[in-house]
Design an enzyme around this catalytic site. Structure first.
Site, PDB file in Angstrom:
ATOM      1  N   HIS A  82       0.874  -1.171   0.000  1.00 37.70           N
ATOM      2  CA  HIS A  82       0.000   0.000   0.000  1.00 37.70           C
ATOM      3  C   HIS A  82       0.906   1.214   0.000  1.00 37.70           C
ATOM      4  CE1 HIS A  82      -3.286  -2.656   1.961  1.00 37.70           C
ATOM      5  NE2 HIS A  82      -3.431  -2.612   0.656  1.00 37.70           N
ATOM      6  N   GLU A  85       1.625   3.392   3.083  1.00 38.21           N
ATOM      7  CA  GLU A  85       2.096   2.745   4.308  1.00 38.21           C
ATOM      8  C   GLU A  85       3.604   2.560   4.169  1.00 38.21           C
ATOM      9  OE1 GLU A  85      -0.326  -0.763   4.737  1.00 38.21           O
ATOM     10  OE2 GLU A  85      -2.180   0.407   4.649  1.00 38.21           O
ATOM     11  N   HIS A 190       2.936  -4.051   6.291  1.00 34.72           N
ATOM     12  CA  HIS A 190       1.964  -2.976   6.106  1.00 34.72           C
ATOM     13  C   HIS A 190       2.044  -1.980   7.267  1.00 34.72           C
ATOM     14  CE1 HIS A 190      -0.513  -4.716   2.766  1.00 34.72           C
ATOM     15  NE2 HIS A 190       0.135  -5.798   3.154  1.00 34.72           N
ATOM     16  N   GLU A 251       1.522  -5.825  10.284  1.00 39.90           N
ATOM     17  CA  GLU A 251       1.226  -4.394  10.403  1.00 39.90           C
ATOM     18  C   GLU A 251       2.203  -3.831  11.430  1.00 39.90           C
ATOM     19  OE1 GLU A 251      -1.127  -2.837   8.699  1.00 39.90           O
ATOM     20  OE2 GLU A 251      -2.531  -4.380   8.027  1.00 39.90           O
TER      21      GLU A 251
END
Length: 389
Positions: A82, A85, A190, A251
């Site tokens: 992404h 990110e 991410h 993440e």
């Protein structure tokens, strides 16, 4: 373009030092070129394709491939899928610096790089990155690629008979890349939360577990839980099903595009975990699948008893790898209507070597002698029967 990168790389210095800053696409590329120039014996810089805007998708492979090439596992990290990110992008650059500067200095990392090849793609979405906004922790500016497609939802998932929306050029580049190496372990990094996610990413539909509720364990749930906990102390389903690669989604930051002065803290928080996670590639079972003449067999289908839901394949000269927790298992090898099974054990802290020789005339446990004797007797009785007639 390469000439420009070489010139920019020279300005970064020959020691490949890296600042804690947001490196735009040009600076990122120049740094990778600089590292490759400075450490040519243990690095290989290559492209797996280009983006919708024609930007290269760079991968830096790190490892001394002149040593321990026999059954050498490959591991990978992919960052910045992404585009907005960005923390993963920066900490992967610093991980590269840690690996190359530690080789020959740190015994653990030197041994690891002598027996493993690490592939790092700092950005899978440089087009989206160009549209991100520094300091914006939430939102979707730059999340998608040139076509504003979420690349993490562009891979075929658990329900493979359902087609995804048009496969993007970046997605296809990764899908084509995976079979080229013996990838064993992987993570896709991410931002926007702090969590480790592992297959299945979708819920299996059943009468007692409707979509969106309960748990959805995959056949190797125990190993994935261990790997995720190792790091804590989308794309993952495609890697697992299609190529047998154990991948989790990480993440690593609650803020998607934080200010540059916060980057040292993210690196400190993730450095040990990034290294320790990859060290887990050396466990479970590995070996060669061979025919009766000791020729390597690519394309044999392998399963672990009790985990048949996700088969994997032998490739690259008959090699196979499977991450497993300590315990007793049975490996089943299916090839040309023949099944050969072998029991083995996995001991904590080591990887089990298990080569399997397939005798094409055997089934079950692979006892070719019994099968040959049975065939001989059948032929004898058939001949006698013919004479009596």
């Amino acid at each position: 373009m390469l000439v420009c990168l070489l010139l920019l790389a020279s300005l970064l210095g020959s020691d490949a030092t890296l600042s804690f800053d947001h490196h735009d696409n040009a600076a990122l590329e120049a740094y990778l070129v600089s590292v490759n120039q400075t450490y040519p014996d243990i690095t290989n810089l290559y492209q797996i394709g280009t983006t919708g805007n024609g930007k290269p998708l760079w991968v830096l492979a790190i490892g001394n491939s002149t040593e321990s090439t026999d059954l050498r596992p490959h591991v990978k990290y992919i960052g910045n899928m992404h585009g907005n990110e960005v923390v993963s992008r920066e900490i992967l650059l610093h991980l590269i610096e840690l690996f190359v500067t530690s080789y020959g200095q740190n015994a653990t990392l030197t041994r690891f790089l002598n027996t493993t090849t690490v592939h790092i793609m700092p950005t899978m979405n440089p087009d989206g990155y160009s549209n991100g906004i520094v300091g914006k922790c939430l939102g979707y500016d730059g999340r998608g690629n040139k076509n504003n497609v979420d690349l993490n939802r562009n891979f075929p998932d658990l329900i493979f008979d359902k087609s995804v929306k048009p496969v993007q050029i970046e997605t296809q580049a990764v899908m084509d890349w995976l079979p080229e190496h013996s990838f064993v372990l992987s993570a896709n990094l991410h931002g926007g939360a702090m969590v480790a996610n592992y297959p299945w990413d979708l819920y299996l539909e059943s009468s007692d577990t409707p979509p969106g509720s309960g748990i959805s364990p995959c056949p190797d749930d125990d190993t994935f839980r261990f790997l995720s906990l190792t790091y804590a102390r989308g794309m993952q389903d495609y890697n697992y099903i299609k190529e047998g690669i154990f991948e989790i989604t990480l993440e690593v930051a609650c803020c998607k595009f934080p200010q540059a002065d916060t980057l040292p803290g993210f690196w400190t928080a993730n450095k040990d975990a990034l290294v320790n996670y990859l060290l887990e590639a050396h466990k479970g079972v590995k070996g060669y699948i061979l025919d009766e003449n000791n020729n390597a067999i690519d394309g044999a289908e392998l399963t672990i008893s009790g985990r048949e839901g996700v088969p994997f394949m032998s490739k690259h000269g008959g090699q196979y790898f499977r991450l497993l927790m300590p315990g007793s298992y049975t490996l089943n090898v299916h090839y040309n209507n023949t099944t050969t099974s072998k029991a083995f054990k996995v001991i904590d802290g080591s990887v089990t070597r298990l080569d399997v020789q397939i005798n094409h005339g055997s089934t079950g446990s692979g006892n070719s002698l019994q099968a040959s004797v049975a065939a001989f007797l059948f032929a004898v009785f058939a001949s006698i029967s013919t004479l009596l007639d």
